[in-house]
Motif scaffolding. Sequence first.
Motif: not given
Length: 415
Positions: A20-38
């Motif tokens: 099913g839906d999976m993010p890119a495994a190494n696409a670690f996020l910055k704090n300011e990006d947490l609310d943006k769509s991934e």
Amino acid sequence: MKIECKVCNRKTLEEFINFGDMPAANAFLKNEDLDKSEYTYKMAVGFCHSCYMTQLINLVPYDKYIIPDETGKTNYAFFSSTSKFMEKHFAKFAEEVESRFLEGNKKVVEIGSNDGIMLKSFEDRKNVLGIEPSYNVAQIARKQSIETIADFFSQDLARKIAKEKKARAVISTNVFLNIIDIHDFVKGVQELLDEKGVFITEDPYLLDILEKNSYDQIYDEHIWYFSLSSLSKLFPIYDMEIFDAKKQEVHGGSMRVYIARKNNYEKSERLKNYLEKEKQKEINTIKPYLEFVKRIEANKEKFVSLIINFKKQGKKIVSYGAASKGTIVQNYCNLGPEIIDYVSDSTLYKQGLYTPGKHIPIVSPEVFHNDNADYAILFAWNHVEEIMEKEQEFLKRGGRFIVHLPEPRILEYSE
Ligand code: TMP
Ligand code: ZN
């Protein structure tokens, strides 16, 4: 329903697992990006009944996980030389190549040479060349006098290098399985090698993934899951053949495969034995893959209930190693920051970021050392020996590591 295979182009690829839906495994996020769509994609794997290549079905574009820096150059988060064990592994690897293959031509090209962790072990640094697409990582190698081209490998690039001098050995570790245009890559390798040249590639081995229930080796950057049987069908297209293979413990179980132009080297007994084992395991039928799926579904259930039970008992659960594999386990098992407080990771680059999909904060080992966690889920399970040795204090005070494979369990420890 069968779909088109990316290697042989026949419509004989059968999907056997879909996460099913999976993010890119190494696409670690910055704090300011947490609310943006991934970004997510449907992570599914199939087996080709014609050429036997097990492969990721939907591909993720490079720019979803290789993030350019401010200057637009490609940067990458992982530096190989942070692991002592890997340093030793590569030094031995270089020694083997040097003593076995370099008579008459000492030129060695490594594709995906990282920070020079392997090439620095070759005696004659003037004859080694690294190819490393991540600019910041290539710079580190250059500072150690290892000539490094900061680019992706391709047939075009191979031709340019070969014009000056062909190589006796082309090496890649943990790279070949990432290459989308596998045909262009093999053509490039073939043109780059001299008459007696060998291509040595070391990648996670399909049989290990199946036997260890290591579904976390499946992620966006891993496009191919190699068996010797599938590679034995690929190389003859380019008049090459496998003549030797050697199992390695790194990365949770890898196979080092030796390839050359046909009839140049005698085929080893070891290779024949591995191929026989693959046959016994029926690796060229869909059967072992379907059995694998059943096992990992059961594994997920057991793992989640083990963790949830500890949580209910009021235990403090953290995790260790923000490895790409961890991203898969967190998302597949639906374990987020409400269960796992943080991931401890020694990579400076990752500290302060959040894991893809589940957004667990990544902290430095100091935070872990000053904490009183009861359990640490070992996402970097492939480095277990090195980590157990390093984390004696945690273990001595009663802390324990948990792994999810081959069976979910608490790692035993005795002083
Ligand atoms: P890898 O499985 O791709 O090698 O990633 C392992 C991750 O674990 C990487 O982010 C570095 C981290 N790590 C530690 O935090 N401590 C350690 O002792 C080791 C060996 C790795
Ligand atoms: Zn195929």
